[in-house]
Design an enzyme around this catalytic site. Structure first.
Site, short mmCIF file in Angstrom:
data_model
loop_
_atom_site.label_atom_id
_atom_site.label_comp_id
_atom_site.label_asym_id
_atom_site.label_seq_id
_atom_site.Cartn_x
_atom_site.Cartn_y
_atom_site.Cartn_z
CG ASN A 67 -0.28 0.04 2.53
OD1 ASN A 67 0.94 0.21 2.60
ND2 ASN A 67 -1.04 -0.12 3.59
CG ASN A 111 -1.29 -2.47 8.46
OD1 ASN A 111 -1.87 -2.91 7.47
ND2 ASN A 111 -0.06 -2.02 8.42
CB THR A 159 9.60 -9.48 15.44
OG1 THR A 159 10.43 -8.73 16.32
CG2 THR A 159 8.22 -9.56 16.06
CE1 TYR A 211 6.26 -5.45 14.37
CE2 TYR A 211 8.06 -5.73 15.93
CZ TYR A 211 7.53 -5.91 14.67
OH TYR A 211 8.27 -6.55 13.71
CG ASP A 260 15.13 -0.34 24.25
OD1 ASP A 260 14.43 -0.82 23.33
OD2 ASP A 260 15.76 0.73 24.14
N1 UFG Z 1 19.33 2.79 20.41
C1 UFG Z 1 20.06 3.86 20.92
N2 UFG Z 1 19.95 5.05 20.27
C2 UFG Z 1 19.16 5.23 19.18
C3 UFG Z 1 18.43 4.14 18.67
C4 UFG Z 1 18.54 2.92 19.32
O1 UFG Z 1 20.77 3.74 21.92
O2 UFG Z 1 19.10 6.36 18.69
C5 UFG Z 1 19.47 1.48 21.09
C6 UFG Z 1 18.16 0.92 21.57
O3 UFG Z 1 17.84 1.43 22.84
C7 UFG Z 1 18.46 -0.58 21.55
C8 UFG Z 1 19.44 -0.75 20.40
O4 UFG Z 1 19.96 0.56 20.15
O5 UFG Z 1 19.09 -0.95 22.73
C9 UFG Z 1 18.82 -1.24 19.13
O6 UFG Z 1 17.65 -0.46 18.87
P1 UFG Z 1 16.81 -0.56 17.51
O7 UFG Z 1 15.69 0.42 17.63
O8 UFG Z 1 17.73 -0.45 16.36
O9 UFG Z 1 16.27 -2.03 17.54
P2 UFG Z 1 15.39 -2.79 18.63
O10 UFG Z 1 16.30 -3.77 19.29
O11 UFG Z 1 14.61 -1.91 19.50
O12 UFG Z 1 14.31 -3.42 17.68
C10 UFG Z 1 14.47 -4.60 17.00
C11 UFG Z 1 13.60 -4.61 15.77
C12 UFG Z 1 12.15 -4.56 16.16
C13 UFG Z 1 11.88 -5.64 17.14
C14 UFG Z 1 12.81 -5.53 18.32
C15 UFG Z 1 12.62 -6.64 19.31
O13 UFG Z 1 13.90 -3.51 14.96
O14 UFG Z 1 11.35 -4.76 15.01
O15 UFG Z 1 14.13 -5.62 17.86
O16 UFG Z 1 12.87 -6.16 20.59
F1 UFG Z 1 10.61 -5.53 17.59
#
Ligand code: UFG
Length: 328
Positions: A31, A91, A116, A140, A284
């Site tokens: 979409n 969605n 995920t 999510y 987190d």
């Molecule tokens: N982080 C920072 N600064 C930022 C962005 C992220 O310190 O500006 C840290 C986050 O706190 C986390 C790590 O970097 O500790 C990774 O963060 P991301 O947002 O890149 O990824 P996530 O681990 O939160 O997310 C991933 C997938 C999601 C999934 C999740 C499962 O992208 O789709 O893992 O927990 F849901």
């Protein structure tokens, strides 16, 4: 014909490129809410529309002889899902319901699903196994788990076989540098870190340095998007061979802290990257690292981008090529 729902998105578009490389015929439904027209492979047939639209989806299934569905069409921002969970149920869960109804109607019996690590929530042990408890800590992850459960019961009742792939932290870009990660807003660590050497951001925020990890910052298992794409192709092949339904983790099995990612990005780019310690981001988990042994043994999956530098290097190539992302 393989139907890729969400084939204009980040992981979907990379999977389409690998499928077409392997000689598969691909039809994409997207979409374009979060996907990009420019990410669509020129050899794929493209339908712009929403999987929640029954008549639209019915038309796609009527006009194409679909053998397998690969399903990426979903919203995937953890923070947004906490602000607006109903959007995610609508969605992600309802969209999957319409997709399954349409598959049932057209007698399509195979689906590969984009799941995920967020289905696990706070892990009970590291590395995480597919059989570990699933207690999502965000909406999510909860919707993705609900979609997995829908597949389980659709298999039970209608014999639709599914392979669900639970990705950890997907990063990197296609080797051509022509497609890559382009979310708006961007929330993922690696593209945000690279915005600093690109001159688009002064520093990277580190969300918390008081976690129970070796340097206090969160540990994640980063996996290259092309390796993730390859796992989908192996899953399609396994379903074609008559496999039963199954769930697989996809990760490298090695964790890196936020600080280590920043250091690796400095090395790859040869440029300084300033950072600032900020407070923790809500929801987190301290550490998420996968055991992907099952995918390796049963799917024959063998990730090629095993060093963090090679993953960051491919992302860097993409961002340098398209600093403002896709035009369309
Ligand atoms: N982080 C920072 N600064 C930022 C962005 C992220 O310190 O500006 C840290 C986050 O706190 C986390 C790590 O970097 O500790 C990774 O963060 P991301 O947002 O890149 O990824 P996530 O681990 O939160 O997310 C991933 C997938 C999601 C999934 C999740 C499962 O992208 O789709 O893992 O927990 F849901």
């Amino acid at each position: 014909m393989i139907l890729v729902c969400g084939g204009a998105g980040y992981i979907g578009s990379h999977t389409v490129f690998e499928l077409i490389d392997q000689g598969e015929k691909v039809v994409i439904v997207d979409n374009l809410q979060t996907g990009h027209k420019d990410a669509i492979h020129e050899k794929a047939k493209f339908y712009e529309g929403d999987i929640r639209n029954r008549d639209f989806l019915d038309k796609v299934f009527s006009e194409n002889e679909i053998e397998v569905v690969v399903h990426f069409a979903a919203n995937s921002i953890v923070g947004e899902s906490m602000e607006n969970p109903i959007k995610y149920y609508d969605n992600n869960v309802y969209g999957t319901q319409v997709l399954l109804e349409t598959m049932k109607k057209h007698n399509v019996k195979k689906i590969v699903f984009s799941s995920t690590a967020a289905t696990y929530g706070e892990p009970e042990r590291i590395p995480i196994l597919e059989t570990d408890k699933t207690e999502p800590t965000n909406a999510y992850g909860e919707t993705k788990l609900a979609m997995e459960k829908m597949f389980k019961w659709a298999d039970f009742a209608y014999k639709i076989k599914y392979i669900s792939l639970r990705y950890f932290n997907v990063a990197g870009a296609h080797k051509s540098g022509e497609i890559g990660e382009n979310h708006s807003p961007e929330t993922h660590l690696i593209p945000l870190v690279l915005q600093v050497p690109l001159g688009k951001r002064k520093y990277i925020s580190i969300f918390g340095d008081d976690y129970d990890t070796h340097d206090g910052t969160c540990v994640r298992d980063y996996i290259h998007v092309t390796d993730v794409a390859d796992a989908h192709i192996l899953a399609v092949k396994k379903l074609r061979n008559g496999s039963d339904s199954s769930i697989y983790n996809l990760g490298n099995g090695e964790g890196f802290t936020v600080k280590e990612i920043i250091e690796a990005a400095k090395k790859v780019t040869g440029l300084d990257i300033k950072s600032s310690i900020e407070k923790r981001r809500k929801g987190d988990p301290a550490k998420l690292v996968a055991s992907s042994q099952k995918a390796m043994t049963e799917l024959g999956w063998n990730p090629k981008y095993t060093s963090i530098e090679s993953i960051i290097d491919s992302a860097w190539k993409w961002h340098k090529n398209k600093p403002d992302g896709f035009e369309n």
